[in-house]
Design an enzyme around this catalytic site. Structure first.
Site, PDB file in Angstrom:
ATOM      1  N   GLU A  63      -3.435   7.066  -5.010  1.00 38.77           N
ATOM      2  CA  GLU A  63      -3.550   6.000  -5.999  1.00 38.77           C
ATOM      3  C   GLU A  63      -4.860   5.212  -5.879  1.00 38.77           C
ATOM      4  O   GLU A  63      -5.363   4.684  -6.873  1.00 38.77           O
ATOM      5  CB  GLU A  63      -2.354   5.045  -5.893  1.00 38.77           C
ATOM      6  CG  GLU A  63      -1.032   5.642  -6.336  1.00 38.77           C
ATOM      7  CD  GLU A  63      -0.288   6.383  -5.228  1.00 38.77           C
ATOM      8  OE1 GLU A  63       0.851   6.822  -5.460  1.00 38.77           O
ATOM      9  OE2 GLU A  63      -0.864   6.511  -4.115  1.00 38.77           O
ATOM     10  N   MET A  67     -24.545   2.411   8.976  1.00 38.74           N
ATOM     11  CA  MET A  67     -24.869   0.995   8.865  1.00 38.74           C
ATOM     12  C   MET A  67     -24.287   0.205  10.022  1.00 38.74           C
ATOM     13  O   MET A  67     -24.909  -0.746  10.523  1.00 38.74           O
ATOM     14  CB  MET A  67     -24.380   0.437   7.526  1.00 38.74           C
ATOM     15  CG  MET A  67     -24.934  -0.943   7.212  1.00 38.74           C
ATOM     16  SD  MET A  67     -26.739  -0.983   7.108  1.00 38.74           S
ATOM     17  CE  MET A  67     -26.994  -0.497   5.415  1.00 38.74           C
ATOM     18  N   PHE A  77      14.797   0.158  -2.781  1.00 40.12           N
ATOM     19  CA  PHE A  77      13.918   1.255  -2.378  1.00 40.12           C
ATOM     20  C   PHE A  77      12.619   1.218  -3.186  1.00 40.12           C
ATOM     21  O   PHE A  77      12.634   1.155  -4.400  1.00 40.12           O
ATOM     22  CB  PHE A  77      14.625   2.597  -2.591  1.00 40.12           C
ATOM     23  CG  PHE A  77      13.772   3.788  -2.258  1.00 40.12           C
ATOM     24  CD1 PHE A  77      13.361   4.038  -0.953  1.00 40.12           C
ATOM     25  CD2 PHE A  77      13.352   4.654  -3.256  1.00 40.12           C
ATOM     26  CE1 PHE A  77      12.563   5.132  -0.653  1.00 40.12           C
ATOM     27  CE2 PHE A  77      12.574   5.758  -2.970  1.00 40.12           C
ATOM     28  CZ  PHE A  77      12.163   5.992  -1.660  1.00 40.12           C
ATOM     29  N   GLN A  78      11.501   1.220  -2.475  1.00 34.19           N
ATOM     30  CA  GLN A  78      10.158   1.176  -3.043  1.00 34.19           C
ATOM     31  C   GLN A  78       9.930  -0.058  -3.913  1.00 34.19           C
ATOM     32  O   GLN A  78       9.191  -0.005  -4.910  1.00 34.19           O
ATOM     33  CB  GLN A  78       9.853   2.456  -3.830  1.00 34.19           C
ATOM     34  CG  GLN A  78       9.728   3.681  -2.918  1.00 34.19           C
ATOM     35  CD  GLN A  78       9.143   4.893  -3.611  1.00 34.19           C
ATOM     36  OE1 GLN A  78       9.280   5.052  -4.815  1.00 34.19           O
ATOM     37  NE2 GLN A  78       8.495   5.763  -2.840  1.00 34.19           N
ATOM     38  N   LYS A 120      11.771  -0.352 -14.286  1.00 31.26           N
ATOM     39  CA  LYS A 120      12.158   0.970 -14.795  1.00 31.26           C
ATOM     40  C   LYS A 120      13.101   0.882 -15.984  1.00 31.26           C
ATOM     41  O   LYS A 120      12.976   1.660 -16.942  1.00 31.26           O
ATOM     42  CB  LYS A 120      12.793   1.787 -13.674  1.00 31.26           C
ATOM     43  CG  LYS A 120      13.100   3.230 -14.079  1.00 31.26           C
ATOM     44  CD  LYS A 120      13.520   4.102 -12.917  1.00 31.26           C
ATOM     45  CE  LYS A 120      13.685   5.550 -13.358  1.00 31.26           C
ATOM     46  NZ  LYS A 120      14.052   6.436 -12.225  1.00 31.26           N
TER      47      LYS A 120
END
Length: 578
Positions: free
Chosen positions: A51, A484, A113-114, A163
């Site tokens: 993602e 760097m 969940f999630q 959802k």
């Protein structure tokens, strides 16, 4: 009136908003939306492998086109994986809409969940956020989200969708609004005419002027106007890291980039200037060095669409709030109409001084690095890249020494060609951003300048390149270290390389590319560099990874002396200081 489910409404609204590409990754809370995507052909979904890459790809798409990038992720880890890319876009003022699936409305707050509070988690790094509570809200929320993302100071907007709101079982009347009005959001369009007139008079009276242009000039479509103004006045121009390409990099009036790794002539001219026209720049710490020592004798004209940016760090003598395009249009008209003209003698003397600085330490007058050794110097790679592409490629970069070398030595003549993470400094940005650029510009040359550290942050996106036939070219300046970090450890920690060296754990990048179905090339000799680059870009339909073994001890110079230094206090090499 057409009846649609919430999921179908969302995708139809994206289509009606003109969205062509959505970068994303599916998951449970977003599956109704993904089913709606499957059942239509207008909006193309690009399946990334992480993602974070979705946000960077949408970011690259937005920077190179001026359009709003679009991201779709699921709830919980899908949403939180997008946070780094949202913060990257926020810091650089990039327009983006991130749509995140959420658990069902009746599960919110139950640690389902999630479940993650995406609106709460992202609040400090978005321009605005929406939680959809009913399907019929979707068209108006989408319209508002894209309007907010693109107008004023651009930035990312989050739409969090439970959802159940996208469930296919219920349908509702669909109508996409033609216009949107938000009572509490009225970004400035035009600048104050009186302030613009003051600014023009101050500019015309200047003896040692400098035009300092940032990323806002590019985001605000002001590059042509800025160029016309600068060339009419014959004033020197410097760009920030984010503003490269806002003024032609090959033009005589261009002093190069300013700031932490800016050119000697740009930083020194800024320090000794008497009037600075700052356009779409925010005076960040990479430019100012010690604020109390910043350009001590200069009057500041500051143009910005965001009132919060003006006088935030450096006090403006003439503040102008408005869009770059409208303010520069009015300013240019006033300059053309004015009976006053710049002081020719003072300007001639100022240019003479600048040319002396340029001749003494200019990056492009003579090589400021070792050209006699056997090892490939990173500066040589970027110079050769510029030659092979005729300066006409889209260049994305990751973050580190390679980023600074690219900014210094690839001389951008056009806006929207330099795509990099400036404010947040996000390693892993380069490859997915290049995918977004290539998706938007199918026939263009797109090259990602990276390091062997940064490329491994999102290297899984090589599979996305395979799936969607995105023939980006990856130019890896491999110095076997976090370059760097190592440079700072050389300069401030007496060479104690704490966790900046890889030892012998780097992968064989050539074999890795072949595993993904791409072309890998290893370059170790200076005399083969340009020919190998030409071979790379001749393979127009293939992803090519160039593993270029560069001198591991090379530093990026110039470099501002920190802390407590001014803009004229620079390291010019490992042994030479102003």
């Amino acid at each position: 009136m057409e009846m649609l489910s919430g999921g179908d409404m969302l995708i139809r609204a994206l289509r009606d908003e003109g969205v062509e590409h959505v970068f994303g990754y599916p998951g449970g809370a977003a599956l109704h939306i993904y089913d709606a995507i499957f059942r239509q052909k207008d909006v193309q979904h690009i399946l990334v492998r992480h993602e974070q890459a979705a946000t960077h790809a949408a970011d690259g798409y937005a920077r190179s086109t001026g359009k709003v990038g679009t991201v779709l992720v699921t709830s919980g880890p899908g949403a939180t994986n997008a946070i780094t890319g949202i913060a990257t876009a926020y810091m650089d003022s990039i327009p983006m809409v991130v749509i995140s699936g959420q658990v069902a409305s009746d599960k919110i707050g139950e640690d389902a969940f999630q479940e993650t509070d995406m609106v709460g988690v992202s609040r400090p790094i978005v321009k605005h956020s929406f939680m959809v509570k009913h399907p019929q809200e979707i068209p108006e929320i989408v319209k508002k989200a894209y309007y907010i993302a693109a107008t004023g100071r651009p930035g990312p907007v989050v739409i969090d969708i439970p959802k159940d709101v996208t469930a296919p079982g219920e349908t509702f009347p669909y109508e996409y609004p033609e216009k949107v009005k938000i009572r509490s959001y009225n970004p400035a369009a035009r600048g104050h005419t009186g302030q613009i007139r003051k600014a023009v008079q101050l500019l015309l009276d200047a003896k040692r002027p400098v035009i300092y242009a940032g990323g806002g000039v590019i985001q605000g479509n002001g590059s042509e106007l800025l160029t016309e103004l600068a060339q009419r006045l014959n004033y020197p121009v410097t760009n920030t890291l984010m503003g490269l390409g806002a003024y032609p990099g090959m033009d005589r009036q261009f002093l190069g980039m300013l700031g932490m790794h800016g050119t000697f002539e740009a930083n020194t001219a800024m320090h000794h200037s008497d009037v600075i026209l700052a356009v779409g720049a925010r005076f960040d710490d990479r430019v100012t060095n010690t604020v109390s020592k910043f350009c001590p004798n200069a009057k500041i004209i500051h143009i910005d669409v965001d009132p919060a940016s003006i006088s935030k760090t450096i006090a403006a003598d003439v503040p102008i709030v408005g869009s770059v395009e409208s303010v520069l249009t009015e300013m240019l008209a006033m300059v053309k109409e004015s009976e006053d003209t710049p002081d020719a003698d003072a300007l001639k003397s100022w240019w003479k001084q600048i040319e002396e600085w340029r001749a003494r330490h200019g990056l492009y007058i003579q090589p400021r690095y070792d050209t006699a050794g056997d090892r490939i110097m990173p500066q040589e790679v970027i110079t050769a890249l510029h030659e092979v592409t005729n300066g006409d490629a889209y260049i994305t970069s990751d973050v580190g020494q390679h980023q600074m070398f690219a900014a210094q030595y690839y001389r951008f003549d056009k806006p929207r060609r330099w795509i990099n993470s400036g404010g947040l400094g996000t390693m892993g940005f380069g490859l997915p951003a290049a995918m977004g650029v290539q998706m938007a510009h199918r026939d263009a040359m797109v090259a990602c300048v990276t390091g062997e550290g940064s490329i491994q942050m999102c290297i899984q996106e090589l599979a996305t390149c395979t799936q969607y036939h995105l023939p980006v070219k990856i130019i890896c300046l491999n110095n076997q270290a976090l370059g760097m970090v190592k440079q700072w450890q050389d300069m401030q920690y007496e060479g104690r390389y704490s966790e900046s060296l890889y030892e012998d754990t780097l992968p064989d990048f050539v074999k890795l590319m072949e595993a993904y179905g791409h072309v890998g090339m290893r370059v170790t000799r200076k005399d083969e560099l340009k020919a190998k680059l030409e071979e790379c870009f001749a393979m127009k339909d293939r992803v090519v990874f160039m593993d270029i073994q560069v001198e591991p001890k090379e530093h990026v110079y110039p470099m501002l002396v920190a802390p407590n230094g001014s803009m004229r206090d620079m390291w010019l090499s490992k042994t030479e200081r102003t």
